[in-house]
Motif scaffolding. Structure first.
Motif, PDB file in Angstrom:
ATOM      1  N   ASP A 350     -62.703 -36.839 -10.584  1.00  0.00           N
ATOM      2  CA  ASP A 350     -62.429 -36.647  -9.163  1.00  0.00           C
ATOM      3  C   ASP A 350     -63.398 -35.599  -8.613  1.00  0.00           C
ATOM      4  O   ASP A 350     -64.398 -35.290  -9.257  1.00  0.00           O
ATOM      5  N   ALA A 351     -63.096 -35.045  -7.471  1.00  0.00           N
ATOM      6  CA  ALA A 351     -63.976 -34.052  -6.852  1.00  0.00           C
ATOM      7  C   ALA A 351     -63.981 -32.725  -7.597  1.00  0.00           C
ATOM      8  O   ALA A 351     -64.858 -31.888  -7.377  1.00  0.00           O
ATOM      9  N   PHE A 352     -63.033 -32.536  -8.509  1.00  0.00           N
ATOM     10  CA  PHE A 352     -62.925 -31.288  -9.261  1.00  0.00           C
ATOM     11  C   PHE A 352     -63.713 -31.331 -10.565  1.00  0.00           C
ATOM     12  O   PHE A 352     -64.462 -30.401 -10.883  1.00  0.00           O
ATOM     13  N   VAL A 353     -63.541 -32.396 -11.343  1.00  0.00           N
ATOM     14  CA  VAL A 353     -64.175 -32.464 -12.660  1.00  0.00           C
ATOM     15  C   VAL A 353     -64.736 -33.852 -12.945  1.00  0.00           C
ATOM     16  O   VAL A 353     -64.310 -34.849 -12.360  1.00  0.00           O
ATOM     17  N   HIS A 354     -65.687 -33.874 -13.875  1.00  0.00           N
ATOM     18  CA  HIS A 354     -66.204 -35.119 -14.441  1.00  0.00           C
ATOM     19  C   HIS A 354     -65.665 -35.284 -15.855  1.00  0.00           C
ATOM     20  O   HIS A 354     -65.762 -34.360 -16.673  1.00  0.00           O
ATOM     21  N   ASN A 355     -65.103 -36.429 -16.142  1.00  0.00           N
ATOM     22  CA  ASN A 355     -64.703 -36.782 -17.508  1.00  0.00           C
ATOM     23  C   ASN A 355     -63.827 -35.728 -18.176  1.00  0.00           C
ATOM     24  O   ASN A 355     -64.035 -35.364 -19.341  1.00  0.00           O
ATOM     25  N   GLY A 356     -62.841 -35.243 -17.433  1.00  0.00           N
ATOM     26  CA  GLY A 356     -61.863 -34.346 -18.031  1.00  0.00           C
ATOM     27  C   GLY A 356     -60.965 -35.101 -18.999  1.00  0.00           C
ATOM     28  O   GLY A 356     -60.722 -36.300 -18.832  1.00  0.00           O
ATOM     29  N   LYS A 357     -60.486 -34.401 -20.018  1.00  0.00           N
ATOM     30  CA  LYS A 357     -59.616 -35.012 -21.020  1.00  0.00           C
ATOM     31  C   LYS A 357     -58.362 -34.167 -21.179  1.00  0.00           C
ATOM     32  O   LYS A 357     -58.440 -32.938 -21.267  1.00  0.00           O
ATOM     33  N   VAL A 358     -57.201 -34.830 -21.224  1.00  0.00           N
ATOM     34  CA  VAL A 358     -55.934 -34.121 -21.386  1.00  0.00           C
ATOM     35  C   VAL A 358     -55.512 -34.210 -22.848  1.00  0.00           C
ATOM     36  O   VAL A 358     -55.298 -35.295 -23.376  1.00  0.00           O
ATOM     37  N   ARG A 359     -55.385 -33.059 -23.494  1.00  0.00           N
ATOM     38  CA  ARG A 359     -55.087 -33.008 -24.922  1.00  0.00           C
ATOM     39  C   ARG A 359     -53.588 -33.124 -25.199  1.00  0.00           C
ATOM     40  O   ARG A 359     -52.758 -33.073 -24.280  1.00  0.00           O
ATOM     41  N   ALA A 360     -53.246 -33.220 -26.471  1.00  0.00           N
ATOM     42  CA  ALA A 360     -51.849 -33.325 -26.889  1.00  0.00           C
ATOM     43  C   ALA A 360     -51.032 -32.114 -26.456  1.00  0.00           C
ATOM     44  O   ALA A 360     -49.829 -32.228 -26.183  1.00  0.00           O
ATOM     45  N   ASP A 361     -51.677 -30.935 -26.380  1.00  0.00           N
ATOM     46  CA  ASP A 361     -50.958 -29.719 -25.990  1.00  0.00           C
ATOM     47  C   ASP A 361     -50.796 -29.568 -24.482  1.00  0.00           C
ATOM     48  O   ASP A 361     -50.211 -28.593 -24.012  1.00  0.00           O
ATOM     49  N   GLY A 362     -51.336 -30.519 -23.703  1.00  0.00           N
ATOM     50  CA  GLY A 362     -51.236 -30.464 -22.248  1.00  0.00           C
ATOM     51  C   GLY A 362     -52.409 -29.799 -21.562  1.00  0.00           C
ATOM     52  O   GLY A 362     -52.469 -29.758 -20.328  1.00  0.00           O
ATOM     53  N   GLU A 405     -50.994 -23.166 -31.738  1.00  0.00           N
ATOM     54  CA  GLU A 405     -49.645 -22.975 -32.255  1.00  0.00           C
ATOM     55  C   GLU A 405     -48.660 -23.952 -31.611  1.00  0.00           C
ATOM     56  O   GLU A 405     -47.458 -23.871 -31.831  1.00  0.00           O
ATOM     57  N   CYS A 406     -49.177 -24.890 -30.813  1.00  0.00           N
ATOM     58  CA  CYS A 406     -48.329 -25.855 -30.114  1.00  0.00           C
ATOM     59  C   CYS A 406     -47.728 -26.842 -31.107  1.00  0.00           C
ATOM     60  O   CYS A 406     -48.474 -27.508 -31.848  1.00  0.00           O
ATOM     61  N   PRO A 407     -46.408 -27.003 -31.137  1.00  0.00           N
ATOM     62  CA  PRO A 407     -45.789 -27.937 -32.096  1.00  0.00           C
ATOM     63  C   PRO A 407     -46.101 -29.405 -31.805  1.00  0.00           C
ATOM     64  O   PRO A 407     -45.840 -30.259 -32.661  1.00  0.00           O
ATOM     65  N   LEU A 408     -46.653 -29.709 -30.654  1.00  0.00           N
ATOM     66  CA  LEU A 408     -47.005 -31.086 -30.327  1.00  0.00           C
ATOM     67  C   LEU A 408     -48.329 -31.513 -30.977  1.00  0.00           C
ATOM     68  O   LEU A 408     -48.650 -32.697 -31.010  1.00  0.00           O
ATOM     69  N   VAL A 409     -49.064 -30.534 -31.492  1.00  0.00           N
ATOM     70  CA  VAL A 409     -50.371 -30.803 -32.072  1.00  0.00           C
ATOM     71  C   VAL A 409     -50.219 -31.111 -33.562  1.00  0.00           C
ATOM     72  O   VAL A 409     -49.648 -30.331 -34.315  1.00  0.00           O
ATOM     73  N   LYS A 410     -50.738 -32.261 -33.975  1.00  0.00           N
ATOM     74  CA  LYS A 410     -50.666 -32.645 -35.382  1.00  0.00           C
ATOM     75  C   LYS A 410     -51.749 -31.908 -36.157  1.00  0.00           C
ATOM     76  O   LYS A 410     -52.914 -31.909 -35.774  1.00  0.00           O
ATOM     77  N   LYS A 411     -51.369 -31.276 -37.233  1.00  0.00           N
ATOM     78  CA  LYS A 411     -52.323 -30.529 -38.067  1.00  0.00           C
ATOM     79  C   LYS A 411     -52.842 -31.406 -39.207  1.00  0.00           C
ATOM     80  O   LYS A 411     -52.122 -32.239 -39.730  1.00  0.00           O
TER      81      LYS A 411
END
Length: 411
Positions: A350-362, A405-411
């Protein structure tokens, strides 16, 4: 031997089976937008220290995103609500709870105060509603306090500390002092700077804490001067940062050879300071005003309506709302968990970012920019205040998932 089933019992059985099927569908059906459509709530600072960098400008940014999307989602109107959290976590969480429980709000956004952001994220987690933090910066939002329905959009304390520290220490600025606002955001910001200085081979020589909305910075600035640190970090924001910069100028920190760093800098802060005072301030900016034609067009349209350029928090609200609505359409529902899955799956463009990615931790990962306030001689207009010294790739700018340390992130 069982009795033969009569037509009546067969009919009753069929009816019960149909009812059971319907109830089963009801139990698993997605949460469609109610008759009043999709509701988005902007919880922000309308009158306090962060009003200029968020406030009414954030509400406008949300409205512009809705307009750009066509005003509807799932075939029904999208409404933007707004409220002032007064920089108090209890007020922010009460607002969110009422909006979710009573007013049918589906998503909340902004939070220019990390304490309010953390409080609302917990309410949203309990209600399985989407919250997007655009203006607040605490790392905890996507670290130990991460949520399946919580997102952090524009920046965080890691992204404005580690890249900057590495560059400063490479230039020989290896001793650091902190003037820190004493709540979650300031504490997180100082902690990230200290870690970055340690791993980069520098030395942390001291710090002074101050309350939010402090009126007198003479004591912490004198302590910073006495420390002889090569770098003084103002780990605060809004009016506190502005007043801290003014005090540093009055006490001659820069003239004495110290570098003053303002990591949480918004373009409205530079405007308030004026270039005679702000010139040379170096920081990491999540948004480049001249990123592309789409960005420049948004800035121009926003200025016509708000009479000020958008801060990175405000255009982050625009981007977050736009991405949320795209996810709602993709998920065909406003159900928080389903929409969250789509928000993580879809790229952000969008007008803010190019190719931003949303990770598992948000965390929304995107490029950041090394920026500096211009000198008065370099400026060609009232809002021509910033020059960009380089691009920091998103993967470098934000804390790696391997350290999460986010529990949503798989180690």
């Amino acid at each position: 031997m069982s009795k033969p089933r009569t037509l009546r019992t067969l009919a009753q059985s069929s009816a019960l089976s149909a009812l059971s099927a319907l109830l089963g569908l009801a139990a698993t059906a997605p949460a469609w937008a109610d008759a009043n459509g999709v509701k988005i709530g902007v919880i922000t600072d309308m009158s306090g220290s962060y009003a200029d960098l968020s406030g009414k400008g954030s509400v406008l940014a949300a409205q512009m995103a809705v307009e750009e999307f066509g005003g509807k989602a799932l075939g029904k109107p999208v409404t933007v609500l707004s409220a002032d959290h007064q920089n108090k976590a209890d007020i922010a969480s009460s607002l969110a709870r009422r909006w979710f429980d009573t007013d049918g709000v589906d998503m909340v956004i902004d939070f220019p105060n990390s304490s309010t952001a953390l409080a609302v994220q917990e309410v949203a987690r309990q209600k399985q509603k989407i919250d997007i933090v655009s203006t607040g910066g605490a790392m905890a939002l996507t670290n130990q306090n991460c949520s399946p329905t919580g997102f952090h959009w524009a920046w965080d304390t890691y992204s404005v500390s580690y890249p900057l520290v590495r560059r400063m220490i490479d230039q020989g600025r290896n001793s650091w002092y902190y003037i820190t606002v004493d709540y979650a955001f300031g504490q997180s910001l100082e902690a990230d700077f200290r870690k970055a200085v340690d791993v980069s081979g520098g030395k942390n020589v001291g710090s002074t804490r101050h309350p939010l909305n402090a009126s007198d910075f003479s004591s912490p600035v004198v302590a910073a001067s006495a420390s002889k640190a090569k770098v003084v970090v103002l780990a605060n924001a809004g009016n506190d940062m502005i007043n801290g910069v003014k005090a540093a100028g009055e006490f001659g920190l820069v003239r004495a050879g110290q570098t003053v760093i303002t990591p949480s800098t918004f373009i409205t802060d530079i405007k308030s300071l004026g270039l005679s005072t702000a010139q040379g301030l170096t920081y990491v900016d999540p948004f480049r005003l001249d990123l592309d034609d789409k960005s420049k067009d948004f800035v121009e349209r926003y200025y016509k309506r708000h009479k000020a350029y958008p801060t990175h928090g405000q255009i982050g609200v625009y981007s977050g709302v736009l991405h949320y609505l795209k996810a709602v359409e993709a998920a065909r529902t406003v159900d928080g968990l389903a929409v969250a899955d789509k928000m993580r799956a879809l790229p952000v463009n969008d007008a803010f970012v190019h190719n931003g990615k949303v990770r598992a931790d948000g965390r929304m990962v995107h490029d950041m920019y090394l920026a500096q306030a211009k000198t008065p001689a370099e400026s060609k207009g009232a809002w021509d205040l910033v020059k960009y010294l380089g691009t920091i790739p998103g993967e470098e700018a934000f804390r790696p998932l391997s350290a999460s340390e986010c529990p949503l992130v798989k180690k």
